[in-house]
Design an enzyme around this catalytic site. Structure first.
Site, PDB file in Angstrom:
ATOM      1  NE  ARG A   1     -17.394   6.079   9.163  1.00  0.00           N
ATOM      2  CZ  ARG A   1     -17.436   6.105  10.489  1.00  0.00           C
ATOM      3  NH1 ARG A   1     -18.570   5.857  11.108  1.00  0.00           N
ATOM      4  NH2 ARG A   1     -16.337   6.349  11.179  1.00  0.00           N
ATOM      5  N   GLY A   2     -14.461   5.787   5.960  1.00  0.00           N
ATOM      6  CA  GLY A   2     -13.444   6.788   6.239  1.00  0.00           C
ATOM      7  C   GLY A   2     -13.708   7.517   7.546  1.00  0.00           C
ATOM      8  CG  ASP A   3     -10.529   8.429  10.032  1.00  0.00           C
ATOM      9  OD1 ASP A   3     -11.011   7.378  10.511  1.00  0.00           O
ATOM     10  OD2 ASP A   3      -9.308   8.601   9.824  1.00  0.00           O
TER      11      ASP A   3
ATOM     12  CE  LYS B   1     -17.556  -3.611   5.432  1.00  0.00           C
ATOM     13  NZ  LYS B   1     -16.548  -2.738   6.097  1.00  0.00           N
TER      14      LYS B   1
ATOM     15  CD  GLU C   1      -2.911   0.962   2.377  1.00  0.00           C
ATOM     16  OE1 GLU C   1      -3.770   0.073   2.183  1.00  0.00           O
ATOM     17  OE2 GLU C   1      -2.869   1.653   3.412  1.00  0.00           O
TER      18      GLU C   1
ATOM     19  CE  LYS D   1       8.486   4.515   7.214  1.00  0.00           C
ATOM     20  NZ  LYS D   1       8.520   4.113   8.640  1.00  0.00           N
TER      21      LYS D   1
ATOM     22  CD  GLN E   1      -7.920  -1.208  12.698  1.00  0.00           C
ATOM     23  OE1 GLN E   1      -8.281  -1.913  13.635  1.00  0.00           O
ATOM     24  NE2 GLN E   1      -8.267   0.061  12.578  1.00  0.00           N
TER      25      GLN E   1
ATOM     26  CG  HIS F   1      -7.642   2.870  -0.270  1.00  0.00           C
ATOM     27  ND1 HIS F   1      -7.391   2.745   1.082  1.00  0.00           N
ATOM     28  CD2 HIS F   1      -6.953   1.869  -0.863  1.00  0.00           C
ATOM     29  CE1 HIS F   1      -6.591   1.718   1.295  1.00  0.00           C
ATOM     30  NE2 HIS F   1      -6.294   1.176   0.118  1.00  0.00           N
TER      31      HIS F   1
END
Length: 289
Positions: A107-109, A165, A17, A272, A176, A77
């Site tokens: 959904r996201g923050d 979902k 990612e 990285k 996560q 995303h």
């Protein structure tokens, strides 16, 4: 090519990612980082979404670069809490026009000082999944939480919402970050019992500094096992030693997952490429098995 087709192949897949720059000035550096990660022959590279939509256009730009210039599968995303429904629809159409076939629906923050929910925004990730499905033949991924979502008090509710979902059209799930593989194995057992059968990619975060650990805990609320805390206590004050130890710990997690039959693993490489390359070097012969 759709990511679900790759995940269904009978072989080991390691993906990475990257995240877009906070400002447009940093785009070339992120593109160069992505080029280096692409040299590791990943199954795909995912690109996170710019918070608040301010730099979200760079998600599409980087994902298109990965697909069209580097010839690697890309996963864009898309979050919905910070954008109106019309803004979300425009992003989906843009991704379609760029030839992006894979979207991770989140959904996201919730942005600070914003009233949420409101009638002009999608409230839940399942609503975003349905919206993506209405706009094209995308492969749709979603997130899951082995330690439970921080907003759900009971794990049973968490799995019930996850099932809802997935039933809306999710092809695969990415977890996560977690640092104790037993948590992941237990989670897999519980969701399979609940009838969730889509592929699940464990998300592995190499923690290479004490400050990174603190940020990760603040963002996700994840639990660090005693073994990892001992590593941090012993090597946290030495940047190079902590980096090496963090890479070794993440490698050990991945080897254990592979040994227990997990074939698809996603690494939160945090822009990285040296860390990503070190992990792939540690796995060079293992992933051939």
């Amino acid at each position: 090519m759709k990511i679900i087709d790759r995940l269904n192949e009978d072989r080991i897949h390691i993906s990475f990612e990257v995240f877009p720059p906070k400002t447009d000035d940093g785009i070339e550096k992120v593109l160069a980082t992505t080029d280096e990660i692409a040299k590791l022959d990943p199954a795909f590279i995912s690109v996170t979404y710019g918070a608040g939509g301010g730099t979200s256009k760079n998600t599409a730009r980087i994902a298109a670069h990965i697909k069209n210039d580097l010839h690697v599968l890309s996963l864009a995303h898309l979050t919905c809490a910070s954008s109106t429904k019309d803004e979300v629809r425009r992003v989906i159409e843009n991704l379609k026009n760029l030839g992006i076939e894979n979207i991770l629906a989140l959904r996201g923050d919730i942005p600070a000082n914003m009233t949420f929910p409101d009638t002009d925004r999608f409230r839940y990730a399942w609503e975003l999944v349905e919206e993506i499905r209405r706009h094209g033949d995308f492969c749709v991924g979603a997130a899951c939480y082995p330690e439970g979502h921080v907003e759900n008090e009971h794990k049973a509710d968490d799995i019930r919402y996850l099932k809802q979902k997935v039933d809306c059209g999710v092809d695969f799930l990415t977890t996560q970050m977690f640092f104790d593989n037993d948590i992941h194995y237990n989670f897999l057992y519980r969701i399979r019992e609940a009838g969730i059968t889509v592929p699940v990619l464990p998300g592995i975060m190499p923690i290479t500094s004490a400050s990174q650990m603190k940020r990760s805990q603040e963002l996700s609320g994840t639990v660090f096992p005693r073994r990892f805390l001992s590593i941090l206590d012993r090597f946290g004050s030495s940047p190079e030693a902590m980096k090496q130890a963090g890479i070794a710990y993440a490698t050990d997690q991945i080897i254990d997952l592979l040994a227990n039959g997990v074939k698809n693993i996603h690494i939160y490489s945090m822009n990285k490429p040296d860390v990503a390359a070190a992990i792939m070097g540690n796995l060079s012969e293992i992933i051939k098995c």
